[in-house]
Design a protein around this motif. Structure first.
Motif, short mmCIF file in Angstrom:
data_model
loop_
_atom_site.label_atom_id
_atom_site.label_comp_id
_atom_site.label_asym_id
_atom_site.label_seq_id
_atom_site.Cartn_x
_atom_site.Cartn_y
_atom_site.Cartn_z
N LYS A 323 1.05 -1.50 -0.09
CA LYS A 323 0.24 -0.19 -0.04
C LYS A 323 0.67 1.07 -0.24
O LYS A 323 2.00 1.10 0.92
N VAL A 324 0.68 2.48 -1.05
CA VAL A 324 1.63 3.29 -0.74
C VAL A 324 0.33 4.70 -1.40
O VAL A 324 -0.74 4.64 -1.38
N ASN A 325 1.51 5.83 -0.34
CA ASN A 325 0.59 7.12 -0.62
C ASN A 325 -0.10 7.90 -2.40
O ASN A 325 1.18 6.85 -3.53
N ASP A 326 -0.25 9.02 -2.61
CA ASP A 326 -0.08 9.47 -4.24
C ASP A 326 1.71 9.55 -4.05
O ASP A 326 1.90 9.48 -5.67
N TYR A 327 2.31 9.64 -3.39
CA TYR A 327 3.31 9.77 -3.49
C TYR A 327 4.51 8.56 -3.71
O TYR A 327 6.11 8.59 -3.49
N LEU A 328 3.66 7.33 -3.39
CA LEU A 328 5.04 5.90 -3.50
C LEU A 328 5.46 5.29 -2.26
O LEU A 328 6.36 5.03 -2.08
N GLN A 329 4.89 6.58 -1.49
CA GLN A 329 5.44 6.61 -0.29
C GLN A 329 4.89 5.15 0.69
O GLN A 329 3.38 5.16 0.49
N THR A 330 5.17 4.46 1.84
CA THR A 330 4.43 2.97 2.07
C THR A 330 4.25 3.97 3.20
O THR A 330 4.55 5.31 4.10
N THR A 331 3.68 3.07 4.08
CA THR A 331 3.09 3.12 5.50
C THR A 331 4.25 3.89 6.30
O THR A 331 4.61 4.02 7.69
N ASN A 332 5.85 2.93 6.12
CA ASN A 332 7.01 3.55 6.54
C ASN A 332 7.34 4.44 5.74
O ASN A 332 7.46 4.46 4.82
N PRO A 333 7.38 5.34 5.93
CA PRO A 333 7.99 7.09 5.46
C PRO A 333 9.46 7.19 5.05
O PRO A 333 9.93 7.84 4.09
N LYS A 334 10.18 5.46 5.15
CA LYS A 334 11.16 5.74 4.77
C LYS A 334 11.68 4.91 4.12
O LYS A 334 12.41 4.16 2.90
N ILE A 335 10.06 4.48 3.89
CA ILE A 335 10.39 3.31 2.03
C ILE A 335 9.32 3.39 1.49
O ILE A 335 7.41 3.62 2.12
N TYR A 336 9.59 3.32 0.08
CA TYR A 336 9.44 3.63 -0.45
C TYR A 336 8.86 2.34 -1.85
O TYR A 336 9.32 1.81 -1.33
N ALA A 337 8.07 2.37 -2.33
CA ALA A 337 7.84 1.46 -3.43
C ALA A 337 7.26 1.58 -5.17
O ALA A 337 6.49 2.81 -5.18
N ALA A 338 7.66 1.00 -6.12
CA ALA A 338 7.26 1.42 -7.15
C ALA A 338 7.54 -0.31 -8.12
O ALA A 338 7.88 -0.95 -8.11
N GLY A 339 6.14 0.22 -9.70
CA GLY A 339 5.92 -0.82 -9.91
C GLY A 339 4.48 -1.06 -9.81
O GLY A 339 4.07 -1.58 -8.93
N ASP A 340 4.61 -2.99 -10.23
CA ASP A 340 4.37 -4.11 -9.94
C ASP A 340 3.63 -4.01 -8.73
O ASP A 340 2.47 -4.30 -8.19
N ILE A 341 4.54 -4.16 -8.01
CA ILE A 341 4.28 -4.34 -6.44
C ILE A 341 3.65 -3.39 -5.30
O ILE A 341 2.38 -3.77 -4.76
N CYS A 342 3.14 -2.62 -6.27
CA CYS A 342 2.29 -1.54 -6.03
C CYS A 342 1.34 -0.72 -6.77
O CYS A 342 0.34 -0.11 -6.07
N MET A 343 1.27 -1.33 -7.23
CA MET A 343 0.49 -0.56 -8.75
C MET A 343 -0.82 -1.04 -9.54
O MET A 343 -0.38 -2.20 -10.27
N ASN A 344 -2.11 -0.39 -9.92
CA ASN A 344 -2.74 -0.75 -10.70
C ASN A 344 -2.46 -0.76 -12.06
O ASN A 344 -2.50 -1.78 -13.13
N TRP A 345 -1.84 0.28 -12.07
CA TRP A 345 -1.17 -0.10 -14.09
C TRP A 345 0.14 -1.02 -13.83
O TRP A 345 1.36 -0.64 -13.46
N LYS A 346 -0.47 -2.12 -14.60
CA LYS A 346 1.13 -3.07 -13.96
C LYS A 346 1.54 -3.36 -15.86
O LYS A 346 1.97 -4.21 -16.70
N PHE A 347 2.30 -1.85 -16.42
CA PHE A 347 3.20 -2.17 -17.96
C PHE A 347 4.59 -1.24 -17.61
O PHE A 347 4.76 -0.55 -16.07
N THR A 348 5.23 -1.79 -18.01
CA THR A 348 6.82 -1.28 -18.16
C THR A 348 7.05 0.14 -18.34
O THR A 348 7.95 0.76 -17.64
#
Length: 511
Positions: A323-348
């Motif tokens: 789960k990420v916010n609109d800034y791709l930040q997880t619920t731990n403010p030091k850890i972000y996520a990007a790509g298929d792990i967190c997004m509905n758009w599963k495209f390169t």
């Protein structure tokens, strides 16, 4: 190499492994502290790591990958699938050659083994872009192994501890394993294993009528398989508009692909004749069965969240991913996520765009100032069937759900001179614009080169270019993209109201 799901063990797959997971690789000694640790070396992870290191401002960056560098796109997704699709299109072009006055002297001979060898050769040739050696050369510490958070500021990989200031989860997703009785026992293919084939299945069942299922079903059918495609919805590509999906369905049926829509597969079992599939269809009240040689599951993706110890570092996730916010930040403010792990758009390309947001938000937004948002992206996508289906922005149904009043212009490819000359008249360009203005809100293109054509409309939306300005943009003639200009010209004609015409007549008298 077998542990990395690659087969056969030939020179090309060996080259791929030497680039993306060299057997003799020795992980470096970790730095005292990294500015950024990236877990996962698919598109999102590679772009984050290369982008951060390439700024040449002295950042210390670590990149962790447990399988093959390049992720799905290079190894089991975009690259191999488009190679196979290209070969299948050649087959169809030869079959259609008599329509152009060209008559092949012999029956088409498809060498499936050579088709797949070509794919492996191309994939291996591209792999140096994503290689361990290249990223090491960028000044990135590359660690091969499984990364795991041990606390809020450390990741462990292969017994080594990597302290970090910020971290990025980019571990991607994998093919969903359908919960069908007996399927595991009889065995099945996914996008992660189908490109290991060296012989074309005589009879192939494809589960899933979304982009992956449709692309591979059409390709394998053209390459010689008898394909039956199971889909639990009423039409293929159900995310797309019905008029777009109808064209693809009609094309599949014309080519001889058997479609089983509104279907439910009850169970699968092994028989002397092959894999027996028992299924029913909604409303029929009957059960059916058929025998195939191979089953390909292409119905959805599941996030790779296992083994990361996300709970231990306060990162929330569910079956859809991190789960990420609109800034791709997880619920731990030091850890972000990007790509298929967190997004509905599963495209390169979506992973690439998200990675650029992460670079800015993790490294160049002090005190949260100037952060970029995921919701600001204008995201196109394409399904590479033949013809292709591409889309950007809002669908008509989405506009209605949001209470946005729109107008729609639709131009058939059969009215475009180049499409007629090419014999590629199936499809259309459809543009939605806000009622009372020329603001483009969304577009769908069905055409053989729709994936290339959609970029013009994506640029127009991103640049806030309206249909009037698009109409004034010169397009080379003859091209299939002229359909876009035709749509924009059609909008300009709607401005010719009786009052406007009267005013224009008045101007001509003064000229």
């Amino acid at each position: 190499m077998s542990s990395l799901n690659l087969y056969p063990i030939d020179q090309y797959n060996q080259q791929l492994v030497d680039c993306t997971h060299p057997p003799d690789w020795v992980n470096p000694t970790p730095a005292d502290c990294y500015d950024l640790v990236v877990i996962g070396a698919g598109t999102a992870g590679l772009v984050v790591a290369a982008g951060a290191a390439g700024l040449d401002v002295g950042l210390k960056v670590a990149l962790i990958e447990k399988n093959l560098m390049g992720g799905d796109c290079l190894n089991v997704g975009c690259v191999p699938s488009k190679c196979v699709i290209r070969s299948s299109r050649v087959v169809q072009d030869v079959r259609n050659a008599p329509n152009f006055g060209i008559h092949p002297s012999e029956e088409i001979k498809i060498n499936f083994a050579q088709v797949m060898e070509r794919m492996r050769k191309i994939r291996a040739g591209i792999s140096h872009h994503d290689s361990v050696q290249r990223f090491q050369g960028l000044g990135i510490d590359v660690f091969l192994g499984e990364g795991r958070f041990t606390d809020n500021s450390r990741v462990e990989v292969e017994g080594k501890t990597l302290p970090f200031k910020k971290a990025v989860i980019a571990t991607g997703a994998r093919a969903v394993r359908p919960q069908i009785q007996g399927l595991e026992e009889v065995g099945f293919l996914t996008n992660e294993t189908v490109f290991n084939l060296t012989e074309c299945p005589k009879r192939l069942a494809v589960i899933g009528g979304g982009p992956i299922g449709c692309e591979l079903a059409q390709s394998f059918h053209r390459l010689g398989a008898q394909v039956v495609l199971f889909h639990n919805k009423g039409h293929l590509l159900d995310r797309e508009d019905p008029d777009a999906a109808e064209i693809i369905q009609n094309q599949f049926e014309q080519e001889g692909i058997q479609l089983v829509l509104k279907s439910e597969i009850e169970r699968v079992e092994a028989t002397p004749e092959g894999k027996m599939i028992y299924f029913s269809t909604q409303g029929s009240g009957q059960s059916y069965n058929l025998v195939v040689d191979r089953i390909l599951a292409g119905a959805g993706r599941a996030p790779n969240v296992e083994g990361l110890n996300l709970q231990g570092v306060g990162v929330d996730y569910d079956r859809k991913g991190v789960k990420v916010n609109d800034y791709l930040q997880t619920t731990n403010p030091k850890i972000y996520a990007a790509g298929d792990i967190c997004m509905n758009w599963k495209f390169t390309h979506a992973a690439d765009a998200a990675a650029r947001i992460v670079i800015k938000n993790t490294l160049f937004s002090p005190f949260g100032l100037g952060k970029s948002k995921l919701s600001d992206l204008i995201m196109p996508w394409a399904t590479y069937t033949d013809p292709e289906v591409a889309h950007v922005g809002l669908y008509e149904r989405e506009a209605q759900e949001r209470g946005i009043e729109i107008e729609t212009i639709k131009v058939l490819m059969s009215s475009v001179d180049r499409a007629i000359a090419d014999g590629e008249t199936e499809g259309f360009v459809k543009i939605h614009y806000r009622q009372g203005s020329d603001k483009i809100l969304g577009a769908t293109i069905v055409a053989r080169h729709a994936g290339d054509m959609i970029s013009e409309l994506t640029t127009a939306i991103a640049a806030k270019m309206g249909l009037s300005e698009l109409s004034s943009t010169i397009h080379p003639y003859p091209t299939q993209a002229e359909a876009i200009k035709k749509a924009a010209d059609a909008y300009k004609k709607t401005l010719l109201t009786p009052k406007t015409k009267s005013f224009l007549r008045f101007l001509t008298k003064l000229s």
